[in-house]
Design an enzyme around this catalytic site. Structure first.
Site, PDB file in Angstrom:
ATOM      1  N   HIS A   1       6.968   6.536   6.401  1.00 57.95           N
ATOM      2  CA  HIS A   1       6.098   7.361   7.249  1.00 57.95           C
ATOM      3  C   HIS A   1       5.162   6.459   8.049  1.00 57.95           C
ATOM      4  CE1 HIS A   1       4.535   6.870   3.165  1.00 57.95           C
ATOM      5  NE2 HIS A   1       3.352   6.704   3.715  1.00 57.95           N
TER       6      HIS A   1
ATOM      7  N   GLY B   1       0.796  -1.228   0.000  1.00 59.28           N
ATOM      8  CA  GLY B   1       0.000   0.000   0.000  1.00 59.28           C
ATOM      9  C   GLY B   1       0.827   1.275   0.000  1.00 59.28           C
TER      10      GLY B   1
END
Ligand code: AMP
Length: 143
Positions: free
Chosen positions: A106, A99
Protein backbone atom coordinates in the site's frame (compact mmCIF):
# COMPACT_ATOMS: atom_id res chain seq x y z
CA UNK A 1 14.03 -12.28 8.14
CA UNK A 2 13.46 -12.16 4.39
CA UNK A 3 11.83 -9.55 2.19
CA UNK A 4 10.36 -12.48 0.23
CA UNK A 5 7.30 -13.71 2.04
CA UNK A 6 4.25 -15.68 0.87
CA UNK A 7 1.08 -13.64 0.37
CA UNK A 8 -1.47 -14.29 3.14
CA UNK A 9 -4.97 -14.30 1.60
CA UNK A 10 -6.39 -13.49 5.05
CA UNK A 11 -4.52 -10.21 5.63
CA UNK A 12 -6.87 -7.35 6.52
CA UNK A 13 -6.50 -5.53 3.17
CA UNK A 14 -7.32 -8.74 1.24
CA UNK A 15 -10.48 -8.99 3.37
CA UNK A 16 -11.34 -5.35 2.58
CA UNK A 17 -10.89 -6.05 -1.16
CA UNK A 18 -13.21 -9.07 -0.92
CA UNK A 19 -15.79 -7.02 1.04
CA UNK A 20 -15.31 -9.21 4.13
CA UNK A 21 -14.03 -6.32 6.29
CA UNK A 22 -15.32 -2.71 6.35
CA UNK A 23 -13.48 0.27 4.89
CA UNK A 24 -14.18 3.97 4.36
CA UNK A 25 -13.78 3.93 0.58
CA UNK A 26 -12.41 6.97 -1.21
CA UNK A 27 -11.94 5.57 -4.72
CA UNK A 28 -11.80 2.32 -6.69
CA UNK A 29 -11.13 1.20 -10.22
CA UNK A 30 -10.33 -2.06 -12.01
CA UNK A 31 -6.81 -2.28 -10.56
CA UNK A 32 -6.77 -0.27 -7.31
CA UNK A 33 -8.75 0.63 -4.17
CA UNK A 34 -8.27 3.64 -1.84
CA UNK A 35 -9.66 4.06 1.67
CA UNK A 36 -9.10 5.92 4.94
CA UNK A 37 -6.38 4.67 7.30
CA UNK A 38 -8.22 3.61 10.44
CA UNK A 39 -5.36 4.85 12.69
CA UNK A 40 -4.40 8.03 10.84
CA UNK A 41 -1.05 9.71 11.35
CA UNK A 42 -2.77 12.97 10.33
CA UNK A 43 -6.24 14.13 9.32
CA UNK A 44 -6.91 12.81 5.81
CA UNK A 45 -4.43 9.88 5.93
CA UNK A 46 -5.49 7.65 3.02
CA UNK A 47 -4.20 4.27 1.78
CA UNK A 48 -3.95 3.09 -1.84
CA UNK A 49 -3.75 -0.64 -2.60
CA UNK A 50 -3.64 -2.72 -5.77
CA UNK A 51 -6.17 -5.50 -6.30
CA UNK A 52 -3.19 -7.66 -7.22
CA UNK A 53 -2.17 -9.83 -4.23
CA UNK A 54 1.36 -8.49 -3.70
CA UNK A 55 3.16 -8.40 -0.33
CA UNK A 56 5.52 -5.54 -1.10
CA UNK A 57 7.49 -3.71 -3.81
CA UNK A 58 9.41 -6.90 -4.65
CA UNK A 59 6.54 -9.11 -5.82
CA UNK A 60 4.42 -6.31 -7.31
CA UNK A 61 4.02 -6.44 -11.11
CA UNK A 62 5.01 -3.46 -13.23
CA UNK A 63 1.39 -3.04 -14.39
CA UNK A 64 0.06 -2.98 -10.81
CA UNK A 65 2.83 -0.53 -9.81
CA UNK A 66 1.77 1.80 -12.61
CA UNK A 67 -1.88 1.57 -11.58
CA UNK A 68 -0.98 2.22 -7.93
CA UNK A 69 1.04 5.34 -8.61
CA UNK A 70 -1.69 6.71 -10.91
CA UNK A 71 -4.26 6.25 -8.13
CA UNK A 72 -1.87 7.59 -5.48
CA UNK A 73 -1.42 10.76 -7.55
CA UNK A 74 -5.19 11.11 -8.04
CA UNK A 75 -5.87 10.62 -4.32
CA UNK A 76 -3.03 12.99 -3.30
CA UNK A 77 -4.61 15.73 -5.45
CA UNK A 78 -8.03 15.16 -3.84
CA UNK A 79 -6.53 15.05 -0.31
CA UNK A 80 -4.74 18.32 -1.04
CA UNK A 81 -7.93 19.97 -2.28
CA UNK A 82 -9.87 18.69 0.73
CA UNK A 83 -7.46 19.55 3.58
CA UNK A 84 -5.21 22.28 2.13
CA UNK A 85 -2.03 20.87 3.76
CA UNK A 86 1.44 22.48 3.56
CA UNK A 87 2.90 19.18 2.34
CA UNK A 88 1.88 15.60 1.54
CA UNK A 89 3.83 12.40 2.22
CA UNK A 90 3.33 9.57 -0.30
CA UNK A 91 5.13 6.59 1.25
CA UNK A 92 5.44 2.83 0.95
CA UNK A 93 7.16 0.51 3.47
CA UNK A 94 8.44 -2.89 2.26
CA UNK A 95 9.29 -5.36 5.05
CA UNK A 96 8.75 -5.20 8.80
CA UNK A 97 12.10 -3.50 9.54
CA UNK A 98 11.02 -0.73 7.14
CA UNK A 99 7.80 -0.26 9.11
CA UNK A 100 5.39 -2.51 7.18
CA UNK A 101 2.67 -3.98 9.41
CA UNK A 102 0.08 -5.08 6.83
CA UNK A 103 1.52 -7.41 4.21
CA UNK A 104 -0.54 -6.33 1.19
CA UNK A 105 1.39 -3.53 -0.48
CA UNK A 106 0.00 0.00 0.00
CA UNK A 107 0.94 3.63 -0.43
CA UNK A 108 0.24 6.04 2.42
CA UNK A 109 -0.98 9.53 1.47
CA UNK A 110 -0.46 11.70 4.58
CA UNK A 111 -1.12 15.46 4.71
CA UNK A 112 1.42 17.52 6.69
CA UNK A 113 1.17 20.98 8.23
CA UNK A 114 4.01 23.19 9.46
CA UNK A 115 4.26 22.95 13.23
CA UNK A 116 1.82 20.02 13.56
CA UNK A 117 3.30 16.75 14.85
CA UNK A 118 2.31 13.51 13.11
CA UNK A 119 0.49 10.92 15.22
CA UNK A 120 2.38 7.68 15.94
CA UNK A 121 2.17 5.02 13.22
CA UNK A 122 -0.83 2.63 13.49
CA UNK A 123 -1.49 3.57 17.11
CA UNK A 124 -4.79 5.41 17.72
CA UNK A 125 -8.11 4.45 16.15
CA UNK A 126 -10.13 7.34 14.63
CA UNK A 127 -13.91 7.52 15.10
CA UNK A 128 -15.90 5.95 12.26
CA UNK A 129 -18.10 9.01 11.63
CA UNK A 130 -15.03 11.25 11.25
CA UNK A 131 -13.43 8.78 8.80
CA UNK A 132 -16.70 8.55 6.87
CA UNK A 133 -16.89 12.34 6.62
CA UNK A 134 -13.26 12.59 5.45
CA UNK A 135 -13.77 9.81 2.87
CA UNK A 136 -16.84 11.46 1.36
CA UNK A 137 -15.13 14.87 1.22
CA UNK A 138 -12.04 13.41 -0.50
CA UNK A 139 -14.23 11.45 -2.94
CA UNK A 140 -16.09 14.66 -3.75
CA UNK A 141 -12.80 16.30 -4.72
CA UNK A 142 -11.51 13.53 -7.04
CA UNK A 143 -10.84 14.87 -10.52
P1 AMP B 1 2.19 -0.21 7.17
O1 AMP B 1 2.78 -0.15 8.55
O2 AMP B 1 2.90 0.61 6.16
O3 AMP B 1 2.00 -1.65 6.76
O4 AMP B 1 0.76 0.44 7.28
C1 AMP B 1 -0.41 -0.24 7.57
C2 AMP B 1 -1.45 0.81 7.83
O5 AMP B 1 -2.71 0.19 7.78
C3 AMP B 1 -1.34 1.50 9.19
O6 AMP B 1 -1.21 2.90 8.99
C4 AMP B 1 -2.62 1.12 9.89
O7 AMP B 1 -3.12 2.18 10.67
C5 AMP B 1 -3.54 0.79 8.74
N1 AMP B 1 -4.60 -0.16 9.00
C6 AMP B 1 -4.53 -1.34 9.67
N2 AMP B 1 -5.72 -1.97 9.66
C7 AMP B 1 -6.57 -1.18 8.95
C8 AMP B 1 -7.94 -1.27 8.57
N3 AMP B 1 -8.69 -2.30 8.93
N4 AMP B 1 -8.47 -0.26 7.84
C9 AMP B 1 -7.71 0.80 7.47
N5 AMP B 1 -6.42 0.95 7.81
C10 AMP B 1 -5.86 -0.02 8.52
Amino acid sequence: MSLTKPYDENNIFAKILRGEAPAHKVYEDEHTFAFMDIMPMAEGHTLVIPREPAVNMFDLSEAAAEAMIRTTRKVAHAVRTTFDPHGVICAQFSGAPAGQTVFHIHFHVIPRWEGVEMNLHARTMQEADILADHASRITGNLA
